[in-house]
Motif scaffolding. Structure first.
Motif, PDB file in Angstrom:
ATOM      1  N   PHE A  16       0.909  -1.280  -0.030  1.00 57.16           N
ATOM      2  CA  PHE A  16       0.211  -0.357   0.056  1.00 57.16           C
ATOM      3  C   PHE A  16       0.471   1.441   0.200  1.00 57.16           C
ATOM      4  CE2 PHE A  16      -3.246  -2.524   1.427  1.00 57.16           C
ATOM      5  CZ  PHE A  16      -4.267  -2.894   0.570  1.00 57.16           C
ATOM      6  N   GLY A  17       1.870   1.402  -0.385  1.00 59.74           N
ATOM      7  CA  GLY A  17       3.201   2.268   0.060  1.00 59.74           C
ATOM      8  C   GLY A  17       3.210   2.914   1.357  1.00 59.74           C
ATOM      9  N   MET A  18       3.078   2.208   2.441  1.00 57.23           N
ATOM     10  CA  MET A  18       3.340   3.104   3.352  1.00 57.23           C
ATOM     11  C   MET A  18       4.886   3.549   3.690  1.00 57.23           C
ATOM     12  SD  MET A  18       0.030   3.881   4.784  1.00 57.23           S
ATOM     13  CE  MET A  18      -1.340   3.350   4.929  1.00 57.23           C
ATOM     14  N   ASP A  19       5.447   4.139   4.405  1.00 60.58           N
ATOM     15  CA  ASP A  19       6.855   4.244   4.678  1.00 60.58           C
ATOM     16  C   ASP A  19       6.466   4.332   6.186  1.00 60.58           C
ATOM     17  OD1 ASP A  19       5.659   5.984   6.525  1.00 60.58           O
ATOM     18  OD2 ASP A  19       5.959   7.766   4.799  1.00 60.58           O
ATOM     19  N   ASP A  20       8.110   4.474   6.426  1.00 63.94           N
ATOM     20  CA  ASP A  20       8.463   4.517   7.821  1.00 63.94           C
ATOM     21  C   ASP A  20       7.720   5.460   8.980  1.00 63.94           C
ATOM     22  OD1 ASP A  20      10.026   1.764   6.930  1.00 63.94           O
ATOM     23  OD2 ASP A  20      11.882   3.069   6.898  1.00 63.94           O
ATOM     24  N   GLU A  21       7.249   6.108   8.553  1.00 61.57           N
ATOM     25  CA  GLU A  21       6.751   7.153   9.876  1.00 61.57           C
ATOM     26  C   GLU A  21       4.574   7.085   9.348  1.00 61.57           C
ATOM     27  OE1 GLU A  21       8.304  11.052   8.842  1.00 61.57           O
ATOM     28  OE2 GLU A  21      10.337  10.330   8.488  1.00 61.57           O
ATOM     29  N   ASN A  22       4.678   5.676  10.202  1.00 65.52           N
ATOM     30  CA  ASN A  22       3.276   5.442  10.264  1.00 65.52           C
ATOM     31  C   ASN A  22       3.233   5.157  11.885  1.00 65.52           C
ATOM     32  OD1 ASN A  22       3.696   4.760   7.556  1.00 65.52           O
ATOM     33  ND2 ASN A  22       3.978   3.190   8.490  1.00 65.52           N
ATOM     34  N   ILE A  23       2.355   5.990  12.038  1.00 63.38           N
ATOM     35  CA  ILE A  23       1.587   6.715  13.622  1.00 63.38           C
ATOM     36  C   ILE A  23       0.632   4.791  13.531  1.00 63.38           C
ATOM     37  CG2 ILE A  23      -0.006   7.266  15.133  1.00 63.38           C
ATOM     38  CD1 ILE A  23       1.182   9.904  13.537  1.00 63.38           C
ATOM     39  N   ILE A  24       0.572   3.952  14.932  1.00 68.10           N
ATOM     40  CA  ILE A  24       0.336   2.898  15.043  1.00 68.10           C
ATOM     41  C   ILE A  24      -0.772   3.348  15.812  1.00 68.10           C
ATOM     42  CG2 ILE A  24      -0.038   0.742  16.595  1.00 68.10           C
ATOM     43  CD1 ILE A  24       2.563   1.179  13.979  1.00 68.10           C
ATOM     44  N   LEU A  25      -2.679   2.834  15.535  1.00 70.45           N
ATOM     45  CA  LEU A  25      -3.710   3.559  15.469  1.00 70.45           C
ATOM     46  C   LEU A  25      -3.998   2.681  16.798  1.00 70.45           C
ATOM     47  CD1 LEU A  25      -6.236   2.002  12.768  1.00 70.45           C
ATOM     48  CD2 LEU A  25      -5.055   4.196  13.641  1.00 70.45           C
ATOM     49  N   GLY A  26      -4.604   3.235  18.233  1.00 70.50           N
ATOM     50  CA  GLY A  26      -4.686   2.588  19.650  1.00 70.50           C
ATOM     51  C   GLY A  26      -6.530   1.902  19.457  1.00 70.50           C
ATOM     52  N   GLU A  27      -5.341   1.229  20.297  1.00 68.05           N
ATOM     53  CA  GLU A  27      -6.640   0.160  20.713  1.00 68.05           C
ATOM     54  C   GLU A  27      -8.045   1.016  20.740  1.00 68.05           C
ATOM     55  OE1 GLU A  27      -8.227  -3.399  23.249  1.00 68.05           O
ATOM     56  OE2 GLU A  27      -6.202  -2.455  23.138  1.00 68.05           O
ATOM     57  N   ASN A  28      -9.092   1.375  20.522  1.00 68.98           N
ATOM     58  CA  ASN A  28     -10.421   1.363  20.808  1.00 68.98           C
ATOM     59  C   ASN A  28     -10.679   2.967  20.260  1.00 68.98           C
ATOM     60  OD1 ASN A  28     -11.875  -0.939  21.719  1.00 68.98           O
ATOM     61  ND2 ASN A  28     -11.124  -0.515  23.690  1.00 68.98           N
ATOM     62  N   TRP A  29      -9.489   2.917  18.981  1.00 71.41           N
ATOM     63  CA  TRP A  29      -9.816   4.409  18.589  1.00 71.41           C
ATOM     64  C   TRP A  29     -11.227   4.236  17.781  1.00 71.41           C
ATOM     65  CZ3 TRP A  29      -4.369   7.173  17.006  1.00 71.41           C
ATOM     66  CH2 TRP A  29      -3.270   7.031  17.474  1.00 71.41           C
ATOM     67  N   ILE A  30     -11.019   6.259  17.296  1.00 71.43           N
ATOM     68  CA  ILE A  30     -12.108   6.142  16.268  1.00 71.43           C
ATOM     69  C   ILE A  30     -11.905   7.105  16.001  1.00 71.43           C
ATOM     70  CG2 ILE A  30     -14.157   5.638  17.863  1.00 71.43           C
ATOM     71  CD1 ILE A  30     -14.821   8.299  18.236  1.00 71.43           C
ATOM     72  N   LEU A  31     -12.132   7.823  14.666  1.00 72.49           N
ATOM     73  CA  LEU A  31     -11.647   8.884  14.079  1.00 72.49           C
ATOM     74  C   LEU A  31     -11.339   9.967  14.782  1.00 72.49           C
ATOM     75  CD1 LEU A  31     -13.868   8.255  10.212  1.00 72.49           C
ATOM     76  CD2 LEU A  31     -11.915   8.141  10.653  1.00 72.49           C
ATOM     77  N   ALA A  32     -12.082  10.789  15.253  1.00 73.93           N
ATOM     78  CA  ALA A  32     -12.484  11.470  16.357  1.00 73.93           C
ATOM     79  C   ALA A  32     -10.228  11.520  17.159  1.00 73.93           C
ATOM     80  CB  ALA A  32     -12.618  11.941  17.306  1.00 73.93           C
TER      81      ALA A  32
END
Length: 94
Positions: A20-36
């Motif tokens: 998907f072309g994601m680079d090394d500077e990704n933020i990991i989604l937290g558990e139970n996160w929503i778009l906010a």
């Protein structure tokens, strides 16, 4: 200032990130996160509460999503877990 930010699910494998072309500077989604939570972490809102009040009180969609947000047109990419994508939406195509 970087005008693009990537978020990924902790369940995404390295080969999927590359595909998907994601680079090394990704933020990991937290558990139970929503778009906010995503919009706050992207620096678009000063708090999660403010992001909720501005309409981001929604679940993160499965698969790859992109949003262009704000006056600065910040691009937010999200690669969420998509392993059960077919089973979740199978009835939509019947």
């Amino acid at each position: 200032m970087n005008n693009e930010v990537n978020f990924v699910s902790p369940d995404i494998e390295a080969n999927d990130l590359e595909m998907f072309g994601m680079d090394d500077e990704n933020i990991i989604l937290g558990e139970n996160w929503i778009l906010a939570h995503v919009m706050h972490a992207a620096g678009l809102f000063p708090s999660v509460s403010e992001a909720r009040r501005n309409g981001w009180d929604k679940p993160i969609p499965p698969g790859l999503s992109d949003f262009t947000v704000g006056r600065g047109k910040k691009k937010v990419w999200i690669l969420n877990d998509f392993n059960d994508l077919n089973t979740r939406y199978m009835n939509d195509f019947s």
